[in-house]
Design a protein around this motif. Structure first.
Motif, PDB file in Angstrom:
ATOM      1  N   ARG A   1       0.812  -1.338  -0.112  1.00  8.90           N
ATOM      2  CA  ARG A   1      -0.138  -0.231   0.015  1.00  8.90           C
ATOM      3  C   ARG A   1       0.943   1.309  -0.139  1.00  8.90           C
ATOM      4  O   ARG A   1       0.688   2.272  -0.728  1.00  8.90           O
TER       5      ARG A   1
ATOM      6  N   LEU B   1      -0.137  -4.845 -10.264  1.00  8.42           N
ATOM      7  CA  LEU B   1       0.570  -3.638 -10.174  1.00  8.42           C
ATOM      8  C   LEU B   1       0.826  -3.077 -11.140  1.00  8.42           C
ATOM      9  O   LEU B   1       0.794  -1.667 -11.350  1.00  8.42           O
TER      10      LEU B   1
ATOM     11  N   THR C   1      -6.894   3.897  -7.821  1.00  6.73           N
ATOM     12  CA  THR C   1      -6.444   3.500  -6.422  1.00  6.73           C
ATOM     13  C   THR C   1      -7.872   2.573  -6.108  1.00  6.73           C
ATOM     14  O   THR C   1      -7.606   1.809  -5.196  1.00  6.73           O
TER      15      THR C   1
ATOM     16  N   PHE D   1      -6.787  -0.617  -7.341  1.00  4.05           N
ATOM     17  CA  PHE D   1      -5.750  -1.115  -6.596  1.00  4.05           C
ATOM     18  C   PHE D   1      -6.313  -1.863  -5.368  1.00  4.05           C
ATOM     19  O   PHE D   1      -5.817  -3.003  -4.827  1.00  4.05           O
ATOM     20  N   ASP D   2      -7.087  -1.039  -4.678  1.00  5.72           N
ATOM     21  CA  ASP D   2      -7.701  -1.367  -3.231  1.00  5.72           C
ATOM     22  C   ASP D   2      -8.498  -2.650  -3.258  1.00  5.72           C
ATOM     23  O   ASP D   2      -8.091  -3.531  -2.544  1.00  5.72           O
TER      24      ASP D   2
ATOM     25  N   PHE E   1       3.434   6.029  -5.958  1.00  2.63           N
ATOM     26  CA  PHE E   1       3.164   6.062  -7.257  1.00  2.63           C
ATOM     27  C   PHE E   1       2.280   7.238  -7.521  1.00  2.63           C
ATOM     28  O   PHE E   1       2.255   7.911  -8.596  1.00  2.63           O
TER      29      PHE E   1
ATOM     30  N   SER F   1       3.801   1.732  -1.342  1.00  2.00           N
ATOM     31  CA  SER F   1       4.528   1.732  -2.657  1.00  2.00           C
ATOM     32  C   SER F   1       3.295   2.298  -3.350  1.00  2.00           C
ATOM     33  O   SER F   1       3.803   3.342  -4.215  1.00  2.00           O
ATOM     34  N   TRP F   2       2.317   1.883  -3.325  1.00  3.15           N
ATOM     35  CA  TRP F   2       1.198   2.516  -4.113  1.00  3.15           C
ATOM     36  C   TRP F   2       1.160   3.943  -3.982  1.00  3.15           C
ATOM     37  O   TRP F   2       0.958   4.948  -4.938  1.00  3.15           O
TER      38      TRP F   2
ATOM     39  N   PHE G   1      -1.943  -1.399 -12.903  1.00  2.00           N
ATOM     40  CA  PHE G   1      -2.419  -0.090 -12.176  1.00  2.00           C
ATOM     41  C   PHE G   1      -1.434   0.971 -12.485  1.00  2.00           C
ATOM     42  O   PHE G   1      -1.918   2.253 -12.521  1.00  2.00           O
ATOM     43  N   GLN G   2      -0.339   0.742 -12.564  1.00  2.00           N
ATOM     44  CA  GLN G   2       0.640   1.746 -12.695  1.00  2.00           C
ATOM     45  C   GLN G   2       0.696   2.477 -14.164  1.00  2.00           C
ATOM     46  O   GLN G   2       0.671   3.772 -14.331  1.00  2.00           O
TER      47      GLN G   2
END
Length: 200
Positions: A89, A160, A177, A180-181, A95, A91-92, A163-164
């Motif tokens: 989390r 990931l 986000t 991602f969550d 980003f 790390s996200w 999402f990036q």
């Protein structure tokens, strides 16, 4: 008498180049364009970096080096599912910072350049493998069997990356986000179930 080189000059130039490339494509790098952007002569860059390919390799290594620092930081803490999820989390959240997002674009471009140019061997393509290995080790430390750990690590890393790319392309922080969550919650549930399964 030979001119003595400044050992700090090359790292300073490289840092300035990476900063410049936050807003410019890596594929368009030439000594002339970089020299103009940095306010130095092209010979200065040739002197410190050699050929264009050698310069590109140095840039790729500089951009991807931060990944290894993130990996080492998480593997240095006491293993727990909570700390593992918290590291992902965090790390996200990193980003979402615009400067980091610019580096993400550079990392993707660097990896793709290595795919199409066999002379560029700087480790850009290896970043994915390093992340999968990190995820595998993190899950093994939690007691997940190696084969399952590797599958889950690859699922996580591939999600990931997706999402990036979403962040870089759409700039829709809230939407990316939310996705991602949800994916991270599902990952946590799967890992918790794997930890609860007694070893055969």
């Amino acid at each position: 008498m030979a001119r003595r080189t400044d050992p700090d000059r090359k790292p300073e130039l490289l840092a300035a180049i990476v900063e410049h490339l936050r807003e410019h494509p890596l594929s368009g790098v030439t000594f002339r364009t970089l020299a103009d952007a940095l306010g130095v002569g092209p010979f200065t860059l040739v002197y410190h970096f050699g050929t264009r390919n050698e310069l590109i390799i140095e840039i790729i290594r500089a951009v991807t080096a931060r990944q290894q620092r993130v990996i080492e930081a998480e593997l240095a803490v006491e293993p727990s599912l909570d700390s593992h999820i918290a590291a992902i989390r965090n790390s996200w959240l990193g980003f979402l910072v615009p400067t980091t997002r610019a580096l993400l674009r550079l990392e993707f471009e660097a990896a793709l350049m290595e795919v199409t140019d066999p002379t560029l061997r700087a480790g850009g393509r290896d970043v994915h493998a390093r992340w999968v290995e990190w995820g595998t080790q993190a899950l093994e430390r939690l007691g997940v069997e190696t084969a399952e750990a590797r599958i889950e690590a690859r699922i996580l890393v591939d999600q990931l990356y997706g999402f990036q790319i979403d962040l870089v392309v759409t700039r829709d922080d809230a939407g990316a986000t939310a996705a991602f969550d949800r994916a991270l919650d599902a990952y946590r549930d799967r890992v918790a179930a794997l930890i609860a399964v007694p070893a055969a």
